[in-house]
Design an enzyme around this catalytic site. Structure first.
Site, short mmCIF file in Angstrom:
data_model
loop_
_atom_site.label_atom_id
_atom_site.label_comp_id
_atom_site.label_asym_id
_atom_site.label_seq_id
_atom_site.Cartn_x
_atom_site.Cartn_y
_atom_site.Cartn_z
CG ASN A 73 -18.04 64.33 42.56
OD1 ASN A 73 -17.30 63.96 41.65
ND2 ASN A 73 -18.39 63.55 43.56
CG HIS A 125 -17.02 64.37 46.68
ND1 HIS A 125 -18.09 63.51 46.72
CD2 HIS A 125 -15.98 63.66 46.18
CE1 HIS A 125 -17.71 62.32 46.28
NE2 HIS A 125 -16.43 62.38 45.95
N GLY A 126 -18.74 68.21 46.19
CA GLY A 126 -19.42 69.45 46.57
C GLY A 126 -18.87 70.65 45.80
CB SER A 127 -16.68 70.93 43.07
OG SER A 127 -15.73 70.61 44.06
CB SER A 173 -26.47 59.33 44.95
OG SER A 173 -27.85 59.58 44.66
CG ASP A 178 -21.72 60.65 44.24
OD1 ASP A 178 -20.55 60.69 44.67
OD2 ASP A 178 -22.47 61.65 44.23
CG ASP A 195 -26.47 66.59 42.03
OD1 ASP A 195 -27.21 66.89 41.07
OD2 ASP A 195 -26.81 65.82 42.93
CB THR A 196 -25.81 72.11 43.77
OG1 THR A 196 -25.83 71.23 44.90
CG2 THR A 196 -26.63 73.34 44.08
N GLY A 232 -24.78 70.08 48.53
CA GLY A 232 -25.97 70.93 48.53
C GLY A 232 -25.69 72.35 48.07
ZN LIG Z 1 -19.93 63.84 47.40
#
Ligand SMILES: [Zn+2]
Length: 342
Positions: free
Chosen positions: A266, A223-225, A50, A83, A268-269, A190
């Site tokens: 995507n 995203h946010g997955s 990012s 990103d 990340d969390t 998040g």
């Molecule tokens: Zn995203």
């Protein structure tokens, strides 16, 4: 082995009917976790950074770590993706440094917070597509806005505030020629995505399916997955953390997405949770330790485990050796002669 085009990986994933995890990184240990998981599962990989990660790593540290990854893991097709680029200038600076794929997120204005107009989104995305494709670089775009906010980026609010309109998605792809399209179907960035296990009221898989029907050859991006597994939250809280109960996107919903055109997922969390839990455990159980390697090694191992699990669940495992990576110059030629299109 060089960093490769994301478009080629996504085209191959579409042929094979699988998805590819895109994992965020800020430092060496996270890159090592992903590359080790890729080797273990024989997976092609998308590593993404990012704007926050670029600032944290002063950009070039990250880029050279990724070059090291291609030297150490030559058998793994590896993409370096930006990103949520917030402007053409951000995307162009990434391309000029060596990113092989960029996201131009024109769904928000350059402040990364205010939802933009359709016209603004088309204009900035087109500008990046022209610059990127001439250099063989891939472009992901976004229509609709995700919920939540992370690293100072996001429209805030719930994921349902700006869900993607399927007809608009179709117009957008035709107008921009982007390679991949991120859509908003109720997810947020998040850890705090849903307050209960999501159903069709809050996670709009029907909209995703509708978009795929209208755009059957467009690579969709979720995203946010992160799935935000309870086990990872429990480890953090067991060792002194204070995270509230929360729910992510269940893996079976992602798999349903992959059956319906999702090629990039995507995450990340989940990795952040795994790292933090592992470090907290060492701190709590052996407070006399002070060598950073004593907690970074288990952190790296915990993230690797999550990434490898996702690679198997998304179906990319076993596909690293399916094809020879094309150099970006060849991709540029293909865009020029319109052998690849949106
Ligand atoms: Zn995203």
């Amino acid at each position: 082995m060089a960093l490769v085009s994301m478009r080629q990986l996504l085209d191959e994933a579409a042929k094979g009917g699988y998805g590819i995890g895109a994992f965020n990184v800020n430092n060496m240990e996270q890159i090592q976790s992903i590359m080790e998981a890729a080797r273990e599962t024989k997976s092609p990989v998308i590593v993404q950074a990012s704007r926050g990660a670029r600032a944290y790593s002063q950009d070039r540290f990250l880029y050279h770590l990724m070059l090291a990854a291609t030297e150490i893991y030559p058998e793994i097709p590896t993409v370096l993706h930006l990103d949520h680029g917030n402007s053409p200038a951000t995307c162009i600076s990434a391309i000029d440094m060596g990113f092989t794929s960029v996201m131009m997120d024109g769904s928000l204005m350059e402040d990364g917070k205010t939802p933009s107009s359709f016209e603004h989104n088309v204009a900035v995305t087109k500008e990046v597509v022209e610059y990127a494709h001439a250099r063989g670089v891939t472009v992901e775009a976004e229509i609709g806005c995700l919920g939540g906010i992370e690293d100072g980026h996001g429209s805030g609010g719930s994921g349902l505030d700006h869900v993607t309109d399927p007809a608009q998605a179709e117009d957008f792809v035709k107008a921009t020629g982007c390679d991949a399209l991120a859509i908003a179907i109720g997810t947020s960035h998040g850890a705090y995505k849903f307050t209960r296990k999501p159903d069709g009221d809050v996670l709009k898989m029907d909209i995703l399916i509708e978009i795929h029907k209208r755009l059957p050859t467009t690579h969709l991006v979720m995203h946010g997955s992160s799935s935000v597994p309870k086990e990872l939250i429990d480890i953090i809280n067991q060792y002194g953390g204070k995270m509230k109960t929360t729910f992510g996107v269940p893996v079976e919903e992602i798999q349903l997405g992959i059956k319906n055109g999702v090629r990039k997922v995507n995450v990340d969390t989940d990795n952040r949770l795994a790292i933090t839990g592992a470090i907290r455990k060492v701190f709590m159980e052996t407070p006399e330790k002070f060598d950073p390697r004593d907690y970074l090694k288990p952190a790296r191992e915990a993230m690797k485990k999550v990434v490898a699990e996702r690679m198997v669940q998304f179906g990319q495992a076993g596909h690293a050796g399916d094809y020879t990576s094309k150099p970006l110059s060849e991709m540029a030629e293909m865009y020029k002669s319109q052998l690849v299109s949106a």
